[in-house]
Design an enzyme around this catalytic site. Structure first.
Site, PDB file in Angstrom:
ATOM      1  CG  HIS A 102       0.380  -6.158   3.584  1.00 37.93           C
ATOM      2  ND1 HIS A 102      -0.208  -6.116   4.832  1.00 37.93           N
ATOM      3  CD2 HIS A 102       0.624  -4.859   3.245  1.00 37.93           C
ATOM      4  CE1 HIS A 102      -0.313  -4.856   5.232  1.00 37.93           C
ATOM      5  NE2 HIS A 102       0.190  -4.066   4.287  1.00 37.93           N
ATOM      6  CG  ASN A 112      -1.786  -1.234   1.301  1.00 40.84           C
ATOM      7  OD1 ASN A 112      -2.260  -1.715   0.275  1.00 40.84           O
ATOM      8  ND2 ASN A 112      -2.020  -1.756   2.497  1.00 40.84           N
ATOM      9  CG  HIS A 147       4.605  -2.325   5.131  1.00 42.85           C
ATOM     10  ND1 HIS A 147       4.602  -0.968   5.404  1.00 42.85           N
ATOM     11  CD2 HIS A 147       3.293  -2.700   5.075  1.00 42.85           C
ATOM     12  CE1 HIS A 147       3.361  -0.546   5.525  1.00 42.85           C
ATOM     13  NE2 HIS A 147       2.552  -1.565   5.317  1.00 42.85           N
ATOM     14  N   GLY A 155      -3.933   3.158   1.157  1.00 43.78           N
ATOM     15  CA  GLY A 155      -4.188   2.363   2.361  1.00 43.78           C
ATOM     16  C   GLY A 155      -2.994   2.192   3.270  1.00 43.78           C
ATOM     17  CD  GLN A 156       3.026   3.732   3.148  1.00 44.23           C
ATOM     18  OE1 GLN A 156       2.900   4.370   2.108  1.00 44.23           O
ATOM     19  NE2 GLN A 156       4.199   3.469   3.687  1.00 44.23           N
TER      20      GLN A 156
HETATM   21  P1  5GP Z   1      -0.388  -0.744   5.866  1.00 48.23           P
HETATM   22  O1  5GP Z   1      -1.847  -0.411   5.982  1.00 48.23           O
HETATM   23  O2  5GP Z   1       0.511   0.387   6.277  1.00 48.23           O
HETATM   24  O3  5GP Z   1      -0.032  -1.307   4.497  1.00 48.23           O
HETATM   25  O4  5GP Z   1      -0.166  -1.962   6.833  1.00 48.23           O
HETATM   26  C1  5GP Z   1       0.460  -1.847   8.076  1.00 48.23           C
HETATM   27  C2  5GP Z   1       0.346  -3.202   8.737  1.00 48.23           C
HETATM   28  O5  5GP Z   1       1.217  -3.214   9.847  1.00 48.23           O
HETATM   29  C3  5GP Z   1      -1.041  -3.540   9.245  1.00 48.23           C
HETATM   30  O6  5GP Z   1      -1.493  -4.745   8.631  1.00 48.23           O
HETATM   31  C4  5GP Z   1      -0.870  -3.688  10.747  1.00 48.23           C
HETATM   32  O7  5GP Z   1      -1.637  -4.720  11.290  1.00 48.23           O
HETATM   33  C5  5GP Z   1       0.622  -3.951  10.875  1.00 48.23           C
HETATM   34  N1  5GP Z   1       1.229  -3.459  12.107  1.00 48.23           N
HETATM   35  C6  5GP Z   1       1.134  -2.206  12.625  1.00 48.23           C
HETATM   36  N2  5GP Z   1       1.855  -2.098  13.752  1.00 48.23           N
HETATM   37  C7  5GP Z   1       2.427  -3.315  13.937  1.00 48.23           C
HETATM   38  C8  5GP Z   1       3.299  -3.830  14.953  1.00 48.23           C
HETATM   39  O8  5GP Z   1       3.696  -3.139  15.887  1.00 48.23           O
HETATM   40  N3  5GP Z   1       3.677  -5.135  14.835  1.00 48.23           N
HETATM   41  C9  5GP Z   1       3.265  -5.922  13.796  1.00 48.23           C
HETATM   42  N4  5GP Z   1       3.707  -7.189  13.758  1.00 48.23           N
HETATM   43  N5  5GP Z   1       2.449  -5.463  12.820  1.00 48.23           N
HETATM   44  C10 5GP Z   1       2.029  -4.182  12.911  1.00 48.23           C
END
Ligand code: 5GP
Ligand code: ZN
Length: 130
Positions: free
Chosen positions: A118, A103, A116, A109-110
């Site tokens: 997924h 994202n 990172h 959606g980031q």
């Molecule tokens: P984004 O929406 O930025 O692509 O996804 C961020 C992801 O990071 C989310 O799926 C969320 O659950 C995960 N996440 C956020 N904080 C932490 C954390 O402290 N530890 C882990 N393992 N995952 C996290």
């Protein structure tokens, strides 16, 4: 994310007062369930999984979004994709398949502003995503 104090950054992302959450995981300042590590990449289980397999692959280098990629970073992303395929294979996903998605920025959606990807698998994944 636990009960740490959080800031909403100007980019719309969430960052702890002590800095980038994913950098803190790289530095082992906060715990994570690590499934893969090499000199450039760390992979760990997502804290809020949306599929039976939900692993985050990150460069150890802090890069806020894909728009901040610099010359040479393509090598890191190539390594990251290879690491994701290796982990997927080790998990027995060859033949069953997986999704690898990033994202980018708030509109994409980031939420965590450290690049990172997924890795999602273990259930039927629909397209297009929501
Ligand atoms: P984004 O929406 O930025 O692509 O996804 C961020 C992801 O990071 C989310 O799926 C969320 O659950 C995960 N996440 C956020 N904080 C932490 C954390 O402290 N530890 C882990 N393992 N995952 C996290
Ligand atoms: Zn970071």
């Amino acid at each position: 994310m636990s009960n740490r104090l959080l800031l909403v950054t100007s980019l719309g992302g969430v960052m702890s007062l002590q800095g980038c959450i994913f950098c803190r995981i790289v530095n082992r300042e906060i715990p994570a369930s690590v499934v893969y590590e090499d000199d450039h990449i760390l992979a760990f289980k997502d804290a809020n999984p949306v599929a039976p397999v939900h692993i985050l692959f990150i460069p150890k280098k802090h890069i806020a979004t894909l728009f901040e990629l610099q010359e040479g970073d393509e090598q890191i992303l190539g390594r990251l994709q290879k690491a994701a395929v290796q982990v997927a294979r080790d998990l027995g996903l060859e033949g069953r398949g997986f999704r690898l998605v990033a994202n980018c920025q708030e509109g994409g959606g980031q939420v965590v502003f450290h690049v990172h990807y997924h890795l999602l698998a273990g259930r039927k994944l629909n397209w297009p995503p929501g």
